[in-house]
Design a protein around this motif. Structure first.
Motif, PDB file in Angstrom:
ATOM      1  N   SER A   1      -5.459  -4.230   2.886  1.00 48.05           N
ATOM      2  CA  SER A   1      -4.533  -5.211   3.079  1.00 48.05           C
ATOM      3  C   SER A   1      -3.266  -4.863   2.497  1.00 48.05           C
ATOM      4  O   SER A   1      -3.217  -4.666   1.441  1.00 48.05           O
ATOM      5  N   PHE A   2      -1.964  -4.888   3.362  1.00 45.70           N
ATOM      6  CA  PHE A   2      -0.760  -4.647   2.695  1.00 45.70           C
ATOM      7  C   PHE A   2       0.402  -5.553   3.649  1.00 45.70           C
ATOM      8  O   PHE A   2      -0.222  -5.862   4.813  1.00 45.70           O
ATOM      9  N   LYS A   3       1.357  -5.416   3.071  1.00 45.41           N
ATOM     10  CA  LYS A   3       2.648  -6.237   3.903  1.00 45.41           C
ATOM     11  C   LYS A   3       3.401  -5.329   4.291  1.00 45.41           C
ATOM     12  O   LYS A   3       3.645  -4.281   3.763  1.00 45.41           O
TER      13      LYS A   3
ATOM     14  N   GLU B   1       4.796  -9.360   7.181  1.00 43.90           N
ATOM     15  CA  GLU B   1       3.366  -9.837   7.633  1.00 43.90           C
ATOM     16  C   GLU B   1       2.110  -9.006   7.040  1.00 43.90           C
ATOM     17  O   GLU B   1       2.423  -7.791   6.742  1.00 43.90           O
ATOM     18  N   THR B   2       0.884  -9.633   6.888  1.00 45.73           N
ATOM     19  CA  THR B   2      -0.064  -9.062   6.417  1.00 45.73           C
ATOM     20  C   THR B   2      -0.711  -8.171   7.398  1.00 45.73           C
ATOM     21  O   THR B   2      -1.061  -8.612   8.451  1.00 45.73           O
TER      22      THR B   2
END
Length: 96
Positions: free
Chosen positions: A34-36, A41-42
């Motif tokens: 998971s990252f932005k 936004e994720t």
């Protein structure tokens, strides 16, 4: 090393083959990164690597279905153009 974010709709045969080889029984929660993104936004993705590139393939139900139904003998209807992919800066990778 080049880093590319790819939506499942833009998968090439090469990337799909790498996904199926790396995750033959499908991917699990531990495989998801998971990252932005730039819009804060994720984004959730699974990683596959080639000699010169790291691909982060966005996770979706449709990706799981595509991987399940993939057969190397079938023609996967996708171009080798990953035009909607985004290159990530070198310093965005914590591991290497």
């Amino acid at each position: 090393m080049k880093r590319v974010i790819v939506d499942y709709k833009k998968l090439t045969n090469e990337i799909l083959t790498l996904l199926v080889e790396k995750y033959p029984d499908g991917y699990g929660d531990d495989d998801i990164i998971s990252f932005k993104n730039l819009k804060n936004e994720t984004v959730e993705a699974v990683e596959v690597r080639t000699e010169d590139c790291i691909y982060l393939v966005k996770v979706s139900t449709r990706l799981a279905n595509t991987m399940e139904n993939f057969d190397e003998d079938d023609d996967f209807d996708s171009s080798d153009d990953v035009s909607d992919s985004i290159e990530m800066p070198e310093d965005a990778d914590d591991e290497d």
